[in-house]
Scaffold this active site. Structure first.
Site, PDB file in Angstrom:
ATOM      1  N   GLY A 275       0.841  -1.196   0.000  1.00 35.80           N
ATOM      2  CA  GLY A 275       0.000   0.000   0.000  1.00 35.80           C
ATOM      3  C   GLY A 275       0.875   1.245   0.000  1.00 35.80           C
ATOM      4  O   GLY A 275       1.169   1.838  -1.041  1.00 35.80           O
ATOM      5  N   CYS A 343     -10.511  22.592  16.575  1.00 40.34           N
ATOM      6  CA  CYS A 343     -10.439  22.904  18.005  1.00 40.34           C
ATOM      7  C   CYS A 343      -9.958  21.702  18.799  1.00 40.34           C
ATOM      8  O   CYS A 343     -10.720  21.072  19.531  1.00 40.34           O
ATOM      9  CB  CYS A 343     -11.803  23.391  18.480  1.00 40.34           C
TER      10      CYS A 343
END
Ligand SMILES: *Cc1c(COP(=O)(O)O)cnc(C)c1O
Length: 419
Positions: A275, A343
């Site tokens: 991969g 955040c």
């Protein structure tokens, strides 16, 4: 080796000017180089020449259909881990008989889809999974091609979150259970025993763990032969590492050389599931600086890409090189944290990084982002996922357009008592 380089002070992907591209497509955007993808596939496949190897690209590393179609056109198969990946691989033109299905938790509907498609084999990881597959194949009136995934208990010497071949990991069957399971499987009416598989981890930068794993599989394969069970496919998984910073992973040639003798001795058809090594350095993430700010402790570069776009730094503490798209004369260096708008304190792309002193509005390229980049993107903080672009010479194409905010709310509804 990849095709991202400066030309006249501007970073290019092959012959495409990335500053111009960012102007047209916006940021954040993933950019893939077709020449790099092609080269990586070919070098990998050629390393195993003479061993009758099938290279099944691990779809979870980068599942964009254009990437999958390119791999298929080069002769690659697919290693999938879900029904969704099966659909993607088939849609991209991967022949079913080049698809292997891995993963510890396949659902019955996913098994049905893969059996109906006629895939090469299922890599089975537990007794219960094998029983369900046998039952499902029986109901469909077919025989399921099976290999058992063995957990060889070797240390891949990589990040704990991407180590998969240790006894304490959830993956595979230990040697003794695998042996017992093969004997039991041989008696199942709707199962055809095809092979043995393992996958010991990811971002592995030495050959020894791979060679150790094959050595242990060889013992099992011999034991099985003695017991009258002859397997024809040997699936060694993926896991070969790449250079993000200063790692010196084996080349595909060295990797193949370390396995060649053992594999040839076994006389089995080889399956590989690379991969990262095929796509990692073939992709970058383009981002733009929103603001810079100084605190008593740090210099921050706030960019428009965040952990929802590229989670690897937050999730694995990964290092990605960061380059300015435009090399300005006389630009200084700073020590900075590159952070996104999300955040979370964990929302960073780089920490305490000595890097170009980028200013508001400037572009940066987060390098080596082609593997486990877009595929792990989320919508956290209701951020639409980035666009993906494929470059080919001086041409480029948006192979996935930027998600819209409207798409984020698609499928949501209010309960009738609130409407
Ligand atoms: C993730 C995975 C791969 C690919 O791993 P890379 O490190 O990206 O090469 C191959 N096989 C299986 C079973 C996997 O889970």
């Amino acid at each position: 080796m990849h095709h991202f380089a400066y030309r006249d002070g501007v970073l290019h992907a092959e012959e495409v000017n990335l500053a111009e591209l960012a102007g047209k497509v916006g940021t954040p955007t993933y950019v893939y180089s077709q020449a790099t993808l092609t080269r990586h596939f070919q070098v990998f496949a050629q390393a195993f020449a003479g061993l009758e190897a099938l290279v099944c690209f691990s779809v979870k590393a980068n599942s964009n259909r254009a990437v999958l179609a390119l791999m298929a056109s080069l002769g690659g198969g697919a290693d999938i881990v879900s029904g969704g990946e099966l659909s993607r691989a088939l849609a991209a033109g991967v022949p079913p008989d080049k698809i292997v299905y891995s993963g510890v938790g396949k659902a019955m509907t996913e098994m049905e889809a893969a059996l109906t498609a006629g895939i090469l084999m299922f890599n089975i990881e537990s007794a219960q999974e094998l029983a369900l597959l046998n039952e499902t194949a029986g109901r469909l009136g077919v025989r399921a091609p099976v290999s058992l995934r063995v957990n060889p208990d070797v240390d891949a010497r990589t990040h704990p979150k991407i180590t998969t071949g240790l006894a304490k990991n959830k993956f595979g069957l230990d040697m003794q259970r695998a042996f017992d399971q093969y004997q039991q499987a041989a008696g199942l009416a709707h199962v055809e025993l095809k092979g043995v598989s393992c996958h010991i981890g990811s971002q592995i930068t030495q050959v020894e763990p791979f060679a150790d794993a094959v050595g242990r599989l060889e013992v099992l394969i011999q034991r099985l032969r003695d017991a009258g069970i002859d397997l024809s496919l040997l699936d060694l998984g993926g896991g070969l590492g790449i250079t993000y910073r200063n790692e010196e992973p084996p080349t595909p040639g060295q990797y193949a050389a370390a396995l060649r003798e053992q594999v040839a001795r076994l006389g089995m058809r080889l399956v590989l599931e690379p991969g990262r090594v095929l796509v990692g350095n073939a992709g970058i993430l383009l981002a733009r600086v929103l603001f810079t700010k100084d605190t008593p402790a740090k210099h921050f570069i706030v960019v428009d890409a965040a952990m929802n776009d590229l989670v690897r730094p937050a999730f694995y503490d990964s290092y990605h090189h960061i380059l300015p798209v435009i090399q300005a004369n006389g630009r200084g260096e700073v020590k900075a944290d590159v952070v996104g708008p999300i955040c979370e304190t964990g929302d960073f792309l780089a920490r305490d990084r000595e890097m170009a002193d980028l200013q508001r509005g400037e572009l940066m390229a987060v390098m080596s982002a082609g593997a486990y980049g877009f595929v792990m993107a989320s919508n956290y903080n209701s951020r639409p996922r980035p666009a993906e672009v494929m470059v080919h010479g001086d041409r480029w194409s948006v192979v996935r357009r930027r998600e819209t905010v409207a798409e984020l709310m698609r499928g949501e509804s209010l309960p009738d008592w609130m409407a």
